[in-house]
Design an enzyme around this catalytic site. Structure first.
Site: not given
Length: 373
Positions: A236-238
């Site tokens: 997922a993001h980051n």
């Protein structure tokens, strides 16, 4: 590729006592090998399997017993050498250049020997390093950077501003740089949070079929050098994954989590958001990670906890039905004993009551004149 046994020894810088021109055409397992295949055996217990094998040459450990009629090459690490040799036989086709049906933007820059497959699209301001291959139907978005000697499989999407290092392998269907799953509730609806960051994938990373790495909301989603990701994995993001980590199929890492160096994540593991996993930690299959894991610790279960603790709890859980029956039997016994005690107490009270009543009753008076003449 065809290689004589003599040429193989020469390439490994090993002296062959008796010249041998028998040919090796490939590698295989002991039980499936043909008369021109190379195999390996690590355990002494495999001696019978080596004897039955039709292999032309078998790599074995230095202490492996002699096997009559078989060519054995004794080395310190037969498995490692086998896979090193196997790489020699991996087919590598010559670059076909840019296919006529591919679409390459005029501002894109392709290094020497780059191959672009049929129907692939390379968008504006994209740079592809020398020797890299872009598979049929793949898409490289605006501002994408691909290093040298990368292998981008068919139908791969690498979206805007994403960066890949050298020697990366992306298998068919990989998606890099899609929007992270970011929304906010404004009281009436889920409003999309702009995903303005990017993805950075370092050197020597391999990502399996249909896996996804989302771009950061802000900043970077990073996959460290040498990391290997299996099929059907979600990053997922980051998320920040350290160097030389392993993520096995169907595992997922939620937003803003950080994995250290050399972490092993087994199949179907779920790692919650904003979690830190220390260097060298190992997470067992189907575990649910909801809090930080220290470096070097092996965990298992949901919620994930140290393996020994989890196994003890699992063993206890298996015994639970029998324990419940035992408790039920004990409860029945206790209730039976309580009833008997109550009956005994009731009888005792009644007996004491009768005794007390008898003791308090006066004796009958002697009749008048009794005992006289």
């Amino acid at each position: 590729m065809t290689l004589s046994i003599q040429a193989l020894y020469d390439r490994l810088q090993i002296v062959l006592a008796v010249p041998d021109d028998a040919e090796i055409h490939g590698v295989n397992t002991l039980d499936q090998a043909g008369s021109q295949d190379l195999c390996f055996a690590e355990e002494v217990s495999q001696a019978d399997a080596v004897a039955r094998s039709a292999a032309a040459l078998v790599l074995v450990g230095e202490g492996f017993p002699e096997v009559l009629g078989k060519r054995l090459l004794r080395v310190a690490e037969p498995r490692n050498l086998f896979f090193e040799i196997a790489d020699w036989f991996a087919p590598i086709a010559a670059s076909q250049g840019v296919h006529p049906s591919a679409s390459v933007h005029p501002t894109a820059r392709l290094g020497e020997g780059v191959e672009v497959g049929a129907g692939a699209v390379i968008d504006a301001d994209t740079c592809v390093g020398s020797g890299s291959r872009i598979g049929p139907g793949s898409y490289l978005g605006i501002g994408v950077r691909i290093g040298s000697d990368c292998r981008i499989g068919p139908n791969v999407s690498i979206l805007r501003d994403s960066t890949l290092g050298d020697r990366c392998i992306l298998h068919p269907g990989v998606r890099i740089g899609g929007d992270g799953f970011g929304f906010r509730w404004d009281g009436t609806a889920h409003r999309k949070i702009p995903q303005l960051g990017r993805v950075v994938i370092e050197d020597d990373v391999e990502i399996g079929c249909n896996s996804c790495v989302d771009r950061a909301t802000l900043g970077i989603t990073r996959i460290g050098r040498g990391t290997k990701i299996d099929n059907l994995v979600q990053v997922a993001h980051n998320v920040d994954i350290g160097p030389h980590s392993i993520l096995v199929s169907q595992s997922g890492v939620a937003g803003s989590s950080k994995l250290g160096q050399g972490v092993v994540v087994a199949g179907q593991v779920a790692i919650s958001d904003h979690v830190t996993v220390g260097d060298g930690a190992r997470i067992g299959g189907q575990a649910g990670v909801v809090k930080n894991i220290p470096a070097g610790v092996a965990v298992f279960g949901t919620p994930a906890r140290p393996v020994k603790q989890s196994l003890r709890e699992s063993a206890a859980l298996i015994r639970l039905p029998a324990l419940l029956k035992q408790v039920e039997r004990q409860q029945q016994t206790i209730e039976c004993l309580e009833r008997r005690l109550a009956d005994l107490d009731g009888t005792s009270l009644k007996a004491r009551s009768l005794a007390d009543s008898s003791a308090s009753t006066p004796s009958p008076a002697t009749p008048s004149g009794a005992g006289s003449d």
